[in-house]
Design an enzyme around this catalytic site. Structure first.
Site, short mmCIF file in Angstrom:
data_model
loop_
_atom_site.label_atom_id
_atom_site.label_comp_id
_atom_site.label_asym_id
_atom_site.label_seq_id
_atom_site.Cartn_x
_atom_site.Cartn_y
_atom_site.Cartn_z
N ASP A 36 -10.81 57.79 17.10
CA ASP A 36 -9.45 57.96 16.60
C ASP A 36 -9.29 57.70 15.11
O ASP A 36 -8.68 58.47 14.39
CB ASP A 36 -8.52 56.96 17.33
CG ASP A 36 -7.96 57.58 18.58
OD1 ASP A 36 -8.26 58.78 18.80
OD2 ASP A 36 -7.26 56.88 19.32
N TYR A 205 -4.33 46.99 4.90
CA TYR A 205 -3.15 46.69 4.08
C TYR A 205 -3.53 46.49 2.60
O TYR A 205 -2.72 46.73 1.73
CB TYR A 205 -2.38 45.50 4.66
CG TYR A 205 -1.25 46.04 5.53
CD1 TYR A 205 -1.56 46.84 6.62
CD2 TYR A 205 0.08 45.82 5.23
CE1 TYR A 205 -0.56 47.41 7.39
CE2 TYR A 205 1.09 46.38 6.01
CZ TYR A 205 0.76 47.18 7.08
OH TYR A 205 1.74 47.76 7.82
N HIS A 267 -3.12 41.26 8.05
CA HIS A 267 -2.34 42.02 7.06
C HIS A 267 -1.33 41.14 6.31
O HIS A 267 -1.29 41.14 5.08
CB HIS A 267 -1.57 43.16 7.74
CG HIS A 267 -2.43 44.07 8.56
ND1 HIS A 267 -3.73 44.35 8.24
CD2 HIS A 267 -2.17 44.77 9.71
CE1 HIS A 267 -4.23 45.19 9.14
NE2 HIS A 267 -3.31 45.45 10.04
N LYS A 360 6.50 44.87 17.59
CA LYS A 360 6.50 46.24 18.14
C LYS A 360 7.86 46.45 18.81
O LYS A 360 8.54 45.49 19.18
CB LYS A 360 5.42 46.36 19.21
CG LYS A 360 4.02 46.06 18.71
CD LYS A 360 3.25 47.33 18.48
CE LYS A 360 1.84 47.05 18.01
NZ LYS A 360 1.36 48.00 17.02
N TRP A 617 -0.36 0.72 4.63
CA TRP A 617 -1.68 0.12 4.75
C TRP A 617 -2.54 1.01 5.64
O TRP A 617 -2.01 1.80 6.42
CB TRP A 617 -1.58 -1.28 5.40
CG TRP A 617 -0.71 -2.21 4.62
CD1 TRP A 617 0.64 -2.33 4.70
CD2 TRP A 617 -1.13 -3.14 3.62
NE1 TRP A 617 1.11 -3.29 3.83
CE2 TRP A 617 0.03 -3.80 3.14
CE3 TRP A 617 -2.37 -3.49 3.07
CZ2 TRP A 617 -0.01 -4.80 2.16
CZ3 TRP A 617 -2.42 -4.49 2.09
CH2 TRP A 617 -1.25 -5.12 1.64
#
Ligand code: BG6
Length: 791
Positions: A36, A205, A267, A360, A617
């Site tokens: 792809d 990106y 990204h 999304k 301390w």
């Protein structure tokens, strides 16, 4: 035939052989050539590289490779190459010619076995010999799933390295691991085959034009930005990537990763580092850029569960059930939406919220980094007289618009009342559609620039790979630093049920969020969930703080975050009471990892704490210099001291480092500390001592089977730890038991066993020093989280 072609094409492009001899031949091997990513971006990117570079003296050959058998592979690759396009300004006849040349230089080959790789190497060498070309280098682009990396890497390393004088570059696509551990494992594995300088890890990106413009923009506008780029002027930074698509068709991948691993860890974090890093003098020095980026990671404040909110679009679980054949009862906890509040603890950014958000199935597709400046102006004239270029009362912002959204293209926007920016000639002033409003202002209120020529991120990055620009890629150090930062949050969210949202415009205000005091929360109350929560496991919110007894002393138990918040409140209340009664508060603190969250809580959410009257301390210390990361004092410094206003003379580190040596008996460090305590703390009785409990039953630096510090007169002792660094300094048990209050904080599953054991034993400090903690006249309170207490 191929060899002749290469020479002929080079000549066609160049008209001279000389330049080509100078620059040499480059072989590019695209693994996963029919996949792809290759179809969508990589072949087009390689074609662009060919157009850009072949005319400058290099010759090329492109090898598309995959596991598929040659005939079928060739057909698939031919399909992938069908849609190559030329730049808009290229004449069609030229375009056809170049395309034709490129296709002829691109061959498919099956790369499956070790012999296939050896054959590839032989072919490249034979080709070089025939053509008489000098080899410049080889690029192997791994557009394959990570499980295939090792095999390919081994084969390349053993049989496909170029000869001396030529470079090897291997290009890797994410995911680079799943958390810190797996990323380290993968990095170590790759490190056995390749040198660091040979590896190019892609974060696409970094190839987006607006992202790639952040550093050059900061550099070119130094004069205007120098005074503004800091906590005094920046109100907040938003780094956002919204998507309308959902995860359908990719749930196999998405189920394992979720939005934080898929987008925020890489990204958005990369964009954050470019915005936040100190600007190197020379922004084109890859070494300086990478070093400065790494410094940002070092300054990031650790994330807590409250730093993030997560959501999941409603049909996600159903998609997972369908695609991954899960039973009807399955409900996923994977977030498809997340917003995280990040703080950077350095002088430039302290207190400035950086908001990272992605999801999304949201209402729009858009990405940007928005720097919103504070507005400290009051305008006396009425609003109708405010002019965009002059009025300081209008919003002031700088936006690196990564893409999409209403603007539809990459852009840099600068409010006109900020300054007129300077951009390189590859960017031009843009006009958007009339009436367009962005980030609360009309577009006309901004100086707005867009690239003269839009370029796809992968094609930009291919060019950087070709030119060896390592600053556009993720180094191993950078990668591990990023996972180091994100992994604890991911672990703490692992069982959190995300808020469900319908998706798209219907989300309404459901995902809106707010932030304050270091926490981020949804603006609206949780509406009724439309599907049941996952399994029978109780959620943190199902529990209230539990009060009971442990070893006959009060026990406070809750999920870790609530527990820390309760302990911090109790400490503050004790401090306020002590200061009211005695004018000061003496607090002795332990080191290690458990109190870190407590320190952060005290530092960020307790504004009423009487720090000016508090003496700090140390309960124990490792015998290392105080600046060493292993030092307990260093932890205190990093997570608490640098954030609060405490007079330096109220801070009492243990004197482990005297006379340029560590914990030497002769230097009497323990005695010096004891004298300091006696001098300043009435009756040597601390107001509060915070202890932890080790998995072996140790507390402070008092260890089982070591007699030191368990009884006797000494207030402070030198001890020996079974783990490194072995030498320690510690308050003694008798001194601890003089305290007015002792709190023991125990957190995490690892403590489960010792918690059970210690609940049953009597007073046996030699075996379990913690069992010797029982203040003579003070109070002992146990604070245990559910992981430690309930398992
Ligand atoms: C990828 C993520 O890295 O980036 C995807 O795996 C996401 O989930 C994509 O959709 C977004 O990239 P872009 O270039 O479309 O903004």
């Amino acid at each position: 035939m191929w060899n002749m072609l290469i020479v002929a094409m080079c000549l066609a492009f160049l008209g001279c052989l000389q330049a080509q001899e100078l620059q040499g031949h480059v072989s590019i091997i695209l693994l996963g050539a029919t996949g792809d990513l290759a179809k969508k971006y990589l072949w087009q990117g390689l074609f662009q590289l060919y157009l850009d570079e072949a005319g400058r003296g290099h010759s090329f050959s492109f090898h598309g490779a995959a596991l598929t058998a040659p005939r079928q592979g060739q057909e698939l690759m031919a399909k992938a190459l069908e849609s190559l396009s030329c730049p808009k300004d290229m004449a069609p006849s030229h375009c056809a010619e170049h395309k034709d040349q490129f296709l002829q230089l691109s061959q498919y080959r099956q790369l499956k076995t070790a012999e296939d790789y050896q054959a590839l190497n032989k072919d490249i060498e034979a080709q070089l010999q025939h053509t008489g070309l000098r080899e410049a280098g080889r690029i192997f682009y791994f557009s394959v799933p990570p499980f295939a990396y090792e095999d390919i890497a081994r084969n390349i390393n053993s049989s496909c390295r170029p000869g001396p004088g030529a470079w090897l570059r291997v290009v890797l696509e994410k995911p680079f691991g799943h958390d810190h551990f797996s990323a380290r494992q993968l990095a170590t594995e790759l490190g056995t085959f390749f040198q660091e300088e040979e590896m190019y890890r892609v974060d696409h990106y970094l190839g987006k034009q607006a992202v790639a413009q952040i550093l050059p923009f900061r550099d070119q506008n130094r004069k205007a930005l120098d005074g503004l780029w800091n906590r005094h002027h920046v109100e907040r930074v938003e780094i956002i990537m919204k998507e309308t698509v959902d995860a359908e068709g990719r749930t196999g991948f998405y189920e394992e990763y979720g939005v934080i691993r898929d987008v925020l860890q890489n990204h958005l974090t990369e964009v954050l580092t470019l915005v936040a890093m100190e600007l190197p003098h020379n922004v084109s020095s890859a070494e300086a850029v990478l070093r400065h980026k790494l410094q940002v990671f070092q300054a990031l404040r650790g994330l807590q569960r409250g730093s993030a909110i997560v959501g999941q679009y409603q049909s996600y679980s159903e998609q997972v059930r369908r695609e991954l054949q899960k039973p009807d009862s399955f409900h996923s906890l994977t977030p498809t939406f997340a917003a995280v509040l990040v703080h950077i603890d350095n002088l430039r950014w302290e207190g400035v919220p950086f908001i990272l958000m992605s999801g999304k199935a949201l209402d729009e597709r858009v990405g940007y980094a928005r720097i919103l400046f504070k507005n400290q102006a009051c305008c006396v004239q009425s609003e109708k007289h405010w002019a965009a270029a002059q009025s300081q009362c209008l919003p002031r912002q700088l936006v690196f618009h990564i893409g999409h959204g209403d603007l539809g293209s990459p852009a840099v926007l600068v409010s006109r009342n900020l300054f007129r920016p300077s951009l390189p000639s590859s960017w031009k002033e843009m006009e958007g559609p009339p009436g367009l409003r962005l980030f609360g202002s009309p577009l006309s209120d901004y100086y707005a620039y867009s690239p003269v020529q839009e370029r796809d991120a992968h094609s930009v990055l291919l060019s950087h790979i070709f030119h060896g620009r390592k600053d556009f890629f993720i180094t191993t150090e950078n990668l591990l630093a990023s996972w180091d930062f994100w992994t604890p949050l991911l672990e703490s969210l692992a069982h959190k049920a995300p808020r469900l949202y319908p998706g798209g415009a219907e989300n309404g205000r459901l995902l809106d969020f707010e932030f304050s005091s270091g926490r981020l929360f949804f603006s609206q109350q949780q509406p009724e969930q439309l599907v049941p929560g996952p399994g029978p496991a109780p959620m943190p919110s199902d529990f209230q703080v539990l009060r009971a007894k442990y070893r006959e002393s009060p026990l406070v138990s809750a999920w870790s975050e609530e527990l820390i918040s309760k302990l911090a409140n109790d400490i503050e209340a004790t401090a306020v009471r002590a200061v009211r009664r005695f004018g000061q508060f003496h607090l002795a603190l332990s080191g290690g990892s458990s109190p870190v969250a407590l320190f952060q809580q005290l530092a960020t959410a307790h504004y009423g704490f009487p720090w000016a009257h508090t003496h700090l301390w140390l309960v124990d210390e490792r015998c290392v210099p105080l600046s060493d990361p292993e030092s307990n004092f260093q932890g205190l410094q990093a997570h608490l001291l640098q954030h609060v206003r405490i007079p330096y003379y109220n801070i009492h580190p243990m004197p482990v480092h005297l006379q340029q040596r560590l914990c030497a008996e002769e230097d009497q460090g323990a005695q010096i500390y004891a004298r300091e305590i006696s001098a300043l703390v009435a009756n040597s009785s601390f107001d509060l001592v915070l202890l932890g409990m080790g998995a072996d039953g140790h507390t402070a630096s008092l260890f089982p089977q070591s007699p030191t510090g368990l009884d006797g007169e000494q207030l402070v002792v030198l001890t020996t730890s079974p783990s490194q660094p072995h030498r320690r300094m510690s308050l003694s048990l008798p001194l601890i038991n003089r305290a007015k209050k002792v709190a023991v904080l125990v957190m995490g599953r690892m403590k489960r066993e010792i918690t059970t054991l210690v609940s049953r034993v009597g007073h046996e400090p030699k075996k379990w020093p913690i069992s010797g903690v029982l203040p003579h006249s003070g109070q002992l309170v146990w604070y245990m989280d559910y992981d430690a207490f309930l398992g």
